[in-house]
Write a protein that holds these residues in place. Structure first.
Motif, mmCIF file in Angstrom:
data_model
loop_
_atom_site.group_PDB
_atom_site.id
_atom_site.type_symbol
_atom_site.label_atom_id
_atom_site.label_comp_id
_atom_site.label_asym_id
_atom_site.label_seq_id
_atom_site.Cartn_x
_atom_site.Cartn_y
_atom_site.Cartn_z
ATOM 1 N N LYS A 274 0.846 -1.199 0.000
ATOM 2 C CA LYS A 274 0.000 0.000 0.000
ATOM 3 C C LYS A 274 0.883 1.251 0.000
ATOM 4 N N ARG A 275 1.972 1.193 0.742
ATOM 5 C CA ARG A 275 2.852 2.354 0.844
ATOM 6 C C ARG A 275 3.807 2.416 -0.344
ATOM 7 N N VAL A 276 4.387 1.274 -0.682
ATOM 8 C CA VAL A 276 5.285 1.199 -1.838
ATOM 9 C C VAL A 276 4.783 0.063 -2.735
ATOM 10 N N PRO A 277 3.978 0.384 -3.758
ATOM 11 C CA PRO A 277 3.358 -0.668 -4.570
ATOM 12 C C PRO A 277 4.394 -1.665 -5.079
ATOM 13 N N GLY A 278 4.032 -2.944 -4.928
ATOM 14 C CA GLY A 278 4.905 -3.990 -5.442
ATOM 15 C C GLY A 278 6.015 -4.419 -4.504
ATOM 16 N N PRO B 215 -8.590 -3.729 -1.581
ATOM 17 C CA PRO B 215 -7.205 -3.635 -2.071
ATOM 18 C C PRO B 215 -6.954 -4.353 -3.401
ATOM 19 N N ARG B 216 -7.536 -5.528 -3.587
ATOM 20 C CA ARG B 216 -7.272 -6.358 -4.785
ATOM 21 C C ARG B 216 -5.771 -6.341 -5.097
ATOM 22 N N ASP B 217 -5.390 -6.075 -6.362
ATOM 23 C CA ASP B 217 -3.938 -6.039 -6.621
ATOM 24 C C ASP B 217 -3.407 -4.612 -6.692
ATOM 25 N N THR B 218 -4.232 -3.642 -6.268
ATOM 26 C CA THR B 218 -3.768 -2.247 -6.225
ATOM 27 C C THR B 218 -4.116 -1.616 -4.877
ATOM 28 N N PRO B 219 -3.503 -2.099 -3.805
ATOM 29 C CA PRO B 219 -3.875 -1.584 -2.470
ATOM 30 C C PRO B 219 -3.540 -0.109 -2.274
ATOM 31 N N GLU B 220 -2.691 0.441 -3.174
ATOM 32 C CA GLU B 220 -2.377 1.864 -3.031
ATOM 33 C C GLU B 220 -3.563 2.744 -3.449
ATOM 34 N N ILE B 221 -4.524 2.173 -4.172
ATOM 35 C CA ILE B 221 -5.745 2.926 -4.511
ATOM 36 C C ILE B 221 -6.753 2.682 -3.393
ATOM 37 N N GLU B 222 -7.017 3.712 -2.598
ATOM 38 C CA GLU B 222 -7.821 3.508 -1.393
ATOM 39 C C GLU B 222 -9.270 3.952 -1.556
ATOM 40 N N THR B 223 -9.493 4.966 -2.413
ATOM 41 C CA THR B 223 -10.873 5.457 -2.570
ATOM 42 C C THR B 223 -11.141 5.761 -4.036
ATOM 43 N N ASP B 224 -12.374 6.125 -4.283
ATOM 44 C CA ASP B 224 -12.818 6.465 -5.627
ATOM 45 C C ASP B 224 -12.540 7.934 -5.965
ATOM 46 N N LEU B 225 -12.022 8.686 -5.038
ATOM 47 C CA LEU B 225 -11.845 10.126 -5.237
ATOM 48 C C LEU B 225 -10.638 10.424 -6.124
ATOM 49 N N ALA B 226 -10.739 11.528 -6.850
ATOM 50 C CA ALA B 226 -9.588 12.039 -7.578
ATOM 51 C C ALA B 226 -8.772 12.913 -6.628
ATOM 52 N N ALA B 227 -7.521 13.151 -7.006
ATOM 53 C CA ALA B 227 -6.629 13.885 -6.106
ATOM 54 C C ALA B 227 -7.084 15.332 -5.889
#
Lengths: 759, 340
Positions: free
Chosen positions: B142-146, B207-219
């Motif tokens: 989540k913090r460092v993808p991969g 999380p699936r395979d992209t736990p760094e994506i936490e919400t549906d919001l844009a930055a």
């Protein structure tokens, strides 16, 4: 008088408020990292992220590029000073910057020093290490541990105590248990963070650091820096919680002192909460096997206690609580053995009642199991096994009021209303359980010096290099002077926490009140003698009176017949402005070297199990009620009652406060506290107060402390038994017993958590 | 702590504009150069620990729109301004009476000091407190993808048994969002691509395979309000939180329950679970299991079994399945027995 200030009973002193209470609650008490220092630079530690291996390479360029960075102290920079020593004044023999070997998680690899705290932190975070990492050994069950006998590995633990023929007695016993218990890793987590502020005035080094042992640190720091101890001063006027963690000096202190010398300006390093887990000491996890055999009448004929304790690879830290558990009851035979289990961990250290907390927990949980096996009331079971002499050396107890403690606590608690049947007590959806356990702590005392000055204006200045770690020792020392000199407490100033004061022993082992008050008593009595001599001299205001007819009260010398003379006038007749006495107290049985060792920071402890004439302990009994939800099994503690007898109580307010704090900690040990070790990496996982749980206000409800009167002239001149480490002994076992009573589940591994009760 | 630029816009469009200028469409809000800050109880902590590293903070506390600081309770439901503090909402009399599950969830969260600082929208967006995420020397996808997940085979007592993946099992630790999701709440958000409504149930991503994506919001999107519809089951509702100590601890398991009953018969049930899942977890299977049934211990137990049917335990968190079930059973029965 109210709950917080219990009315004194026989042999108990007044509940005077703490002399420093106002300073503390108004933020005016200056803790070491608060002490103002001009031109200060800030240090931040970088620590290892592996537990075993070598630092192959350090990358410092990014850190050096941080604006405001002044210096980085790392490998090579400590080569001109000595490595730390593992002893009373030193936490470990590991010199983290003397050697690129990593012995444990969170070991210091560098100190970054900068103009601001933020820049230092940033630089420390940017220091990157390349390691030659090896697979570390985390704890008991990890591959690679080494187990060695503990006896003789520490001057505090000489032998495995034993008595009689355990094997034969256990074999023949009609009723017996054989059970294993464990306690987890715990860290002290005092709210005041660990810090060092060091500065040099010429060749004189001054260190502001929270310390329970300023004299010991002065000597040890001077040794490391290869300078004269007279050139080192440790200043620690207030300590925001210690619990043993600030007893031994850690390697950080010398590193910061070296940084200050290199820079030529003061350096202050406050370690983060997370870093404290690896750079300070802690209570290591323990395991126990206890076997008890008894006759059907409940008399214990056989007792065996085996203990295992984790320590670091290089240092043999031992607690060895079998000295106390082996003497607790009138066992017919005793067998004990303690082992050390070496792993790749930082060196453990003293934590409030170091031996008794884990060992008495195991013993008292076993005692409750045994009472159940015998079908006997657990209080009655202890009463039956109350000894006349301790079973190991057959010595008498200097005093032992355990049964009085049980009786008074049981009555206050309402033990008689307990239905002994397991699971029989309910309150709606809540299972109710009640349990009890014994508290014990050895009564020791050490040499101590104090200087007391009484002036013609009626002011008293008391100086002693002891430490106010929250116990109230400043207040009780002042109280002793107040009582002996007949001066109101508000005219007494008490100076402590500075190695330039008369030396006091380390504030550990619950010896401070006894040791400090004995020295203060001696100094005050010398002042009294001089005053009496002046008052009764020919032409003096009380000429013709004998000393034994005199007392001091309200600024006057009062004779039995009613005649009196103002101290002020007596001093005037003596033609002096002040009387000052420097007293050195050495306990009974002290060696000829005892005082020399006090000045060298290596005080002798006397008492406990060591004296020839008797063994010396303080005792208590604790009763706990728990409630456990029948669905979700969370455990709550609505009530706890503890009764304690500890000789002369100097101040019922501070004594109650100490015991209350101990009982609360005991509840935390039972239900909350544990440092989690990631067994793959030998690293601590929950290194902050988010996940390292201690009780909060909502966890503590009705708590009652009973101070049972006790007189004991054998322990020390002040008649005081230490009680700072008594309150948290036994509490966890009382909780475990109550949980058993509520649920029928015997939990032997601490802390007791929901998951253990769901199955 | 790294240096950063600090901005204090006074209206929402200006705040969006700043964020828009310093972020791209692909940026995750938690990983973007510019990030919004309200109460700061989560973000400031993670900046100090090196977990969050924005170089620009857009402080929302100077935004002028008074609606951002108001709680409005009407016949249609509740509208929470995004900047309302947790403590303020927890003490709101109409909420306690009409929407007890919401008031409970706030009252039982964090500490008094934190509740006085933390905003409601920020609370909903709070990031996990996984020990391995919080400390930068561990591997964390989540913090460092991969980079891997140290928790998966590590000390994972606090971790999720629902909604995890091979990449991440970090728990969503909040309480308020469970109450909201049980009552079909929606959030209003404004960003450079306009304003929109997002059902709370769709706000958080597993999380699936992209736990760094936490919400549906844009930055560059700001939550401006949280809306809860007036529903018949709001009044008979509660939040039960089970934890290691009585206060100031995360849930080991929690349940937000709202019921519309006909006697002891369930007309409608709404259930959300906390402490056991990677996101605020709506337990639809449990709701369906109860529909039309008499609510008693056996039917509550069947619903709890349905709720945890897909649970995946790890070494230290297996107890959460049993505890989660019991928590839900107790919450259902206590909700049934409420006097409303």
């Amino acid at each position: 008088m109210d709950t917080a200030a219990p009315r004194p009973k026989e042999n108990q002193g007044q509940p005077l408020p703490r002399v420093d209470a106002r300073l503390k609650v108004t933020g005016q008490a200056h803790y070491p990292a608060d002490l103002p220092t001009a031109n200060i630079a800030y240090g931040a530690l970088a620590t290892s992220s592996i537990a075993k291996g070598k630092v192959a390479k350090l990358h410092l360029d990014d850190a050096r590029a941080v604006p405001g960075l002044l210096d980085i102290v790392t490998y090579g920079d400590m080569d001109t000073v000595e490595k730390p020593k593992f002893a009373n004044s030193g936490s470990t023999s590991i010199g983290p910057l003397h050697d690129r070997t990593i012995f444990h998680d969170g070991q210091i690899i560098a100190l970054a020093v900068a103009e601001t705290f933020e820049a230092a932190e940033e630089a420390a975070q940017l220091i990157r290490a390349e390691y030659d990492a090896e697979t570390p050994t985390a704890s008991f069950d990890s591959p690679g541990t080494a187990t060695i006998p503990a006896a003789g590995k520490s001057p505090l633990f000489k032998e495995d105590v034993k008595a009689g023929d355990f094997d034969a007695a256990y074999k023949e016993a009609a009723v017996k248990i054989d059970a294993r218990y464990s306690t987890p890793t715990q860290h002290h987590n005092p709210i005041e963070l660990f810090s060092t502020t060091a500065f040099w005035e010429g060749d004189q080094l001054i260190v502001h650091e929270p310390s329970q042992n300023v004299t010991g640190w002065k000597v040890e720091l001077a040794r490391q820096l290869k300078i004269d101890p007279a050139k080192v001063r440790i200043v620690s006027p207030f300590i925001g919680g210690a619990f043993g963690s600030k007893g031994p000096m850690t390697p950080r202190t010398a590193i910061v002192a070296v940084a200050a010398r290199r820079l030529g300006r003061p350096v202050r390093c406050v370690t983060s909460r997370m870093q404290a887990f690896g750079t300070q000491t802690y209570r290591a996890e323990t395991r126990h096997r206890i076997r008890i055999g008894a006759g059907k009448d409940g008399r214990i004929t056989a007792f065996a206690h085996e203990g295992w304790e984790v320590t670091s690879r290089p240092d043999s830290y031992v607690v060895g609580g079998t000295s106390a558990t082996g003497r607790m009851y009138g066992y017919g035979s005793v067998l004990t053995h303690v082992s050390l289990v070496q792993a790749d961990r930082n060196t453990p250290g003293y934590m409030r009642s170091p031996p008794e907390t884990p060992y008495v927990y195991a013993l008292e949980n076993a005692m409750d199991e045994m009472a159940v096996a015998l079908g006997m009331d657990p209080v009655e079971f202890r009463r039956i096994n109350e000894p006349k002499t301790e079973p190991i050396g057959k010595k008498p107890f200097s005093s032992r009021s355990l049964i009085q403690c049980y009786d008074q606590a049981a009555e206050a608690f309402g033990w008689a209303k307990r239905d002994p049947k397991v699971g029989a007590m309910r309150d709606g959806d809540w299972l109710v359980g009640m349990g009890c356990a014994t508290a014990i702590y050895p009564t020791a005392v050490a040499p101590c010096a104090a200087r007391v000055r009484l002036t013609v204006d009626g002011d008293v200045r008391l100086q002693c290099g002891s430490h106010e770690i929250g116990t109230g020792v400043r207040t009780v020392a002042g109280q002793m002077a107040s009582e002996r000199l007949g001066v109101s407490i508000d005219r007494i100033s008490v100076e402590m926490g500075d190695s330039s004061l008369p030396p006091a022993p380390v504030s550990g082992g619950s010896i401070s009140t006894a040791s400090v008050c004995s020295a203060v008593l001696k100094a005050c009595d010398a002042i009294r003698a001089k005053l009496y001599a002046g008052a009764t001299a020919e032409g003096g205001p009380l000429a013709g009176s004998h000393n034994e007819e005199l007392d001091l009260a309200d600024g006057k010398i009062v004779a039995k017949g009613g005649a009196s003379a103002k101290v002020e006038d007596v001093l005037k007749t003596m033609q002096v402005g002040a009387i000052e006495e420097y007293a050195e107290f050495a306990p009974k049985g002290a060696t000829p070297e005892a005082l020399k060792k006090l000045y060298a920071g290596m005080p002798e402890f006397h008492g406990g199990e060591q004296d020839e004439d008797s063994v010396k302990y303080a005792f208590g009994a604790e009763f706990v009620e728990v409630r456990i939800n029948r669905y979700t099994r969370e455990i709550r503690v609505p009530r706890i009652v503890g009764a304690f007898a500890a000789g002369r109580i100097m101040n019922t307010r501070t004594a109650r406060s100490q015991l209350m704090g101990g009982m609360i900690w005991g509840i935390g040990q039972a239900l909350h506290e544990a440092t989690e070790v990631d067994s793959r990496y030998a690293r601590y996982v929950n290194r902050d107060l988010q996940d390292y749980l201690v009780p909060v206000n909502a966890d503590i409800n009705d708590l009652q402390v009973i101070l049972v009167p006790e007189v004991d002239h054998a322990v020390n001149p002040a008649g005081v038994k230490g009680l700072g480490e008594l309150g948290n002994v036994g509490t966890a076992a009382a909780v475990a017993s109550a949980v058993y009573h509520a649920t029928g589940k015997r939990i032997r591994d601490l802390p007791i958590r929901i998951e253990q009760l769901l199955v | 702590m790294r240096p950063f630029v600090y901005e204090q816009p006074t209206d929402i469009s200006a705040a969006v504009a700043i964020a828009s200028r310093f972020t791209t469409e692909d940026d995750q809000p938690t990983r973007a150069n510019a990030q919004f800050i309200a109460g700061g109880t989560n973000l400031a902590d993670y900046m100090k620990l090196g977990v969050a590293e924005p170089n620009r903070l857009v402080d929302l506390n100077r935004l002028k729109d008074p609606g951002l600081r108001q709680i409005r309770v009407t016949d249609e439901g509740i509208r929470f301004g995004a900047l309302v503090r947790m403590g303020e909402a927890a003490d709101h009399a109409e909420l306690k009476r009409g929407y007890p599950v919401i008031a409970d969830s706030l009252r039982l969260a964090a500490s008094g000091q934190i509740r006085n600082m933390a905003s409601l929208a920020g609370n909903v967006l709070q990031r996990t407190r996984c020990e391995y995420f919080r400390e930068t020397s561990w591997h964390c996808n989540k913090r460092v993808p991969g980079s891997g997940c140290a928790a998966m085979e590590g000390f994972n007592r606090q971790h999720a048994v629902l909604g995890g993946s091979d990449a991440c099992i970090a728990t969503y630790h909040g309480d308020f969002a469970q109450a909201l999701i049980a009552l079909d709440a929606v959030v209003r958000a404004e960003g450079s691509r306009g304003a929109r409504k997002i059902p709370l149930a769709k706000l958080h991503r597993q999380p699936r395979d992209t736990p760094e994506i936490e919400t549906d919001l844009a930055a560059d999107e700001i939550i401006t309000a949280i809306e809860v519809p007036a529903v018949p089951w709001a009044r008979r509702s509660l939040y039960l939180k089970i934890r290691d100590r009585e206060s100031y601890a995360f849930a080991l398991a929690s349940a937000a329950v709202a019921l519309d009953l006909d006697g002891d018969n369930v007309r409608e049930a709404r259930i959300a679970l906390g402490g056991v899942a990677t996101v605020p977890w709506r337990a639809k299977a449990a709701e369906e299991a109860l529909q039309g049934k008499t609510l008693d211990e056996p039917s509550a137990g069947a619903a709890a079994d349905a709720a945890f049917a897909g649970a995946e335990p790890r070494q230290h968190n297996a107890f959460k399945i049993e505890l989660g079930k019991r928590t839900l059973v107790r919450a259902l029965l206590e909700t049934r027995d409420m006097k409303v």
